[in-house]
Motif scaffolding. Structure first.
Motif, PDB file in Angstrom:
ATOM      1  N   LEU A   2      -3.919   2.548   2.236  1.00  0.00           N
ATOM      2  CA  LEU A   2      -2.789   2.622   2.338  1.00  0.00           C
ATOM      3  C   LEU A   2      -1.956   3.168   1.352  1.00  0.00           C
ATOM      4  CD1 LEU A   2      -2.395  -1.053   3.958  1.00  0.00           C
ATOM      5  CD2 LEU A   2      -2.106   1.597   5.101  1.00  0.00           C
ATOM      6  N   LEU A   3      -2.407   3.014   0.157  1.00  0.00           N
ATOM      7  CA  LEU A   3      -1.683   3.717  -1.190  1.00  0.00           C
ATOM      8  C   LEU A   3      -2.025   5.275  -0.945  1.00  0.00           C
ATOM      9  CD1 LEU A   3      -2.511   1.218  -4.048  1.00  0.00           C
ATOM     10  CD2 LEU A   3      -0.430   1.707  -2.847  1.00  0.00           C
ATOM     11  N   LYS A   4      -3.088   5.516  -0.531  1.00  0.00           N
ATOM     12  CA  LYS A   4      -3.488   6.944  -0.502  1.00  0.00           C
ATOM     13  C   LYS A   4      -2.672   7.640   0.881  1.00  0.00           C
ATOM     14  CE  LYS A   4      -7.442  10.064   0.234  1.00  0.00           C
ATOM     15  NZ  LYS A   4      -8.402  10.197   1.193  1.00  0.00           N
ATOM     16  N   ARG A   5      -2.395   6.889   1.702  1.00  0.00           N
ATOM     17  CA  ARG A   5      -1.703   7.334   2.871  1.00  0.00           C
ATOM     18  C   ARG A   5      -0.140   7.240   2.643  1.00  0.00           C
ATOM     19  NH1 ARG A   5      -1.406   3.912   8.435  1.00  0.00           N
ATOM     20  NH2 ARG A   5       0.116   2.816   6.969  1.00  0.00           N
ATOM     21  N   GLY A   6       0.044   6.376   1.681  1.00  0.00           N
ATOM     22  CA  GLY A   6       1.474   6.226   1.210  1.00  0.00           C
ATOM     23  C   GLY A   6       2.060   7.411   0.497  1.00  0.00           C
ATOM     24  N   ASP A  10       2.001  10.527   1.370  1.00  0.00           N
ATOM     25  CA  ASP A  10       2.686  11.331   2.192  1.00  0.00           C
ATOM     26  C   ASP A  10       3.265  10.837   3.778  1.00  0.00           C
ATOM     27  OD1 ASP A  10       0.381  11.442   3.290  1.00  0.00           O
ATOM     28  OD2 ASP A  10      -0.133  13.545   2.871  1.00  0.00           O
ATOM     29  N   SER A  11       3.082   9.695   3.978  1.00  0.00           N
ATOM     30  CA  SER A  11       3.010   9.000   5.258  1.00  0.00           C
ATOM     31  C   SER A  11       4.671   8.775   5.548  1.00  0.00           C
ATOM     32  CB  SER A  11       2.411   7.742   5.288  1.00  0.00           C
ATOM     33  OG  SER A  11       3.180   6.520   4.507  1.00  0.00           O
ATOM     34  N   GLY A  12       5.414   8.495   4.338  1.00  0.00           N
ATOM     35  CA  GLY A  12       6.810   8.342   4.736  1.00  0.00           C
ATOM     36  C   GLY A  12       7.255   6.989   5.221  1.00  0.00           C
ATOM     37  N   ARG A  13       6.052   6.103   5.430  1.00  0.00           N
ATOM     38  CA  ARG A  13       6.385   5.048   5.785  1.00  0.00           C
ATOM     39  C   ARG A  13       6.781   3.919   4.832  1.00  0.00           C
ATOM     40  NH1 ARG A  13       1.947   2.616  10.018  1.00  0.00           N
ATOM     41  NH2 ARG A  13       2.442   0.694   8.898  1.00  0.00           N
ATOM     42  N   ALA A  14       7.990   3.115   4.904  1.00  0.00           N
ATOM     43  CA  ALA A  14       8.610   2.245   3.934  1.00  0.00           C
ATOM     44  C   ALA A  14       7.796   1.263   3.539  1.00  0.00           C
ATOM     45  CB  ALA A  14       9.865   1.722   4.602  1.00  0.00           C
ATOM     46  N   ASP A  15       6.732   0.902   4.373  1.00  0.00           N
ATOM     47  CA  ASP A  15       6.072  -0.167   3.854  1.00  0.00           C
ATOM     48  C   ASP A  15       4.577   0.086   3.346  1.00  0.00           C
ATOM     49  OD1 ASP A  15       5.027   0.782   6.217  1.00  0.00           O
ATOM     50  OD2 ASP A  15       4.421  -1.196   7.219  1.00  0.00           O
ATOM     51  N   ASP A  16       4.549   1.426   2.954  1.00  0.00           N
ATOM     52  CA  ASP A  16       3.102   2.030   2.425  1.00  0.00           C
ATOM     53  C   ASP A  16       3.317   1.963   0.983  1.00  0.00           C
ATOM     54  OD1 ASP A  16       1.662   2.166   4.577  1.00  0.00           O
ATOM     55  OD2 ASP A  16       1.530   4.257   4.649  1.00  0.00           O
ATOM     56  N   ASN A  17       3.897   0.894   0.265  1.00  0.00           N
ATOM     57  CA  ASN A  17       3.947   0.685  -1.262  1.00  0.00           C
ATOM     58  C   ASN A  17       3.346  -0.712  -1.648  1.00  0.00           C
ATOM     59  OD1 ASN A  17       6.148  -1.651  -1.417  1.00  0.00           O
ATOM     60  ND2 ASN A  17       6.793   0.163   0.122  1.00  0.00           N
ATOM     61  N   LEU A  18       2.913  -0.872  -2.898  1.00  0.00           N
ATOM     62  CA  LEU A  18       2.016  -1.926  -3.097  1.00  0.00           C
ATOM     63  C   LEU A  18       2.660  -3.310  -2.759  1.00  0.00           C
ATOM     64  CD1 LEU A  18      -0.632  -2.549  -4.251  1.00  0.00           C
ATOM     65  CD2 LEU A  18       0.302  -2.518  -6.489  1.00  0.00           C
ATOM     66  N   GLU A  19       3.990  -3.392  -2.957  1.00  0.00           N
ATOM     67  CA  GLU A  19       4.807  -4.695  -2.904  1.00  0.00           C
ATOM     68  C   GLU A  19       4.741  -5.144  -1.336  1.00  0.00           C
ATOM     69  OE1 GLU A  19       8.674  -4.413  -4.632  1.00  0.00           O
ATOM     70  OE2 GLU A  19       9.273  -6.543  -3.643  1.00  0.00           O
TER      71      GLU A  19
END
Ligand code: UP5
Ligand code: MG
Length: 193
Positions: free
Chosen positions: A129-133, A135-144
């Protein structure tokens, strides 16, 4: 009287980043299902300026589960609009409240087959998910947000899996493998439908 076949439904569940979307896309190509991602439907609803937009936005960022009255309506509308009546419902039902609404409102109208569960350790999911984050633009693809999503999965979605497990309706696939190996098992499962 002409008999009308009920729509077929398969739920696809598993932790955040377990490969639900990736594998559903391939099942669509090979087996003619329609892919309905509850998360995608909620993100579209939010982006459309709906009255529920702000609520959906904050629930997604916090990894919390949107009330079923919103999600079930989106799913039912999408099912009604579709000419093909074989559905992969991805990422739903996520808690008991979701499942109760489904069982009350939709289950009597469909032919439910099983829950496909993609199983993968959190450490691997976090990396994906961190890798996808990036360039995914998803607001929930961050560690927190990712850690909150894991917690919701453990505390709430697992109960839904237990519920279907007791009915012998869960088919678990190890998704901590190369994409091709994961999908080969899924292909076999769907081939015997
Ligand atoms: N990838 C996939 N398979 C791989 C493999 N075998 N090996 C290596 N990499 C692999 O995959 C994730 C990433 O991993 C991709 O980069 C992929 O290439 C790679 P993906 O197929 O996207 O996994 P998926 O399980 O679909 O991950 P997703 O992030 O979509 O899962 P979530 O369950 O977290 O997200 P969803 O969109 O379902 O829900 C988001 C939020 O919406 C929820 O947290 C919740 O707040 C809300 N929601 C509700 O409130 N109610 C609902 O009913 C549904 C959602
Ligand atoms: Mg997804």
């Amino acid at each position: 009287m002409e008999s009308v076949q009920k729509p077929t439904v398969i739920f696809v569940l598993g932790g955040p980043g377990s490969g639900k979307g990736t594998n559903c896309a391939r099942i669509v190509e090979d087996f003619g299902f329609v892919h309905l991602s509850a998360g995608d439907l909620l993100r579209e609803e939010q982006a459309s300026g709906s009255q529920h937009g702000e609520m959906i936005k904050s629930m997604i960022k916090e990894g919390k589960i949107v009330p079923s009255e919103v999600t079930v309506t989106l799913l039912e509308n999408a099912m009604e609009r579709s000419a093909t009546k074989k559905f992969l419902i991805d990422g739903f039902p996520r808690n008991e409240e979701n499942n109760q609404s489904w069982e009350r409102q939709v289950a009597p109208k469909v032919n439910f087959e099983f829950v496909l569960v993609l199983d993968c350790p959190e450490q691997v999911l976090e990396e994906r998910l961190l890798k996808r984050g990036q360039d995914s633009g998803r607001a929930d693809d961050n560690l927190e947000s990712i850690r909150k999503r894991f917690r919701t999965f453990q505390e709430q979605t697992q109960l839904v899996l237990d519920h279907y497990g007791k009915q012998g309706k869960v088919r678990t696939i190890d998704s901590n493998r190369e994409p091709a190996a994961v999908y080969a098992d899924i292909q076999q499962l769907f081939g015997s439908l």
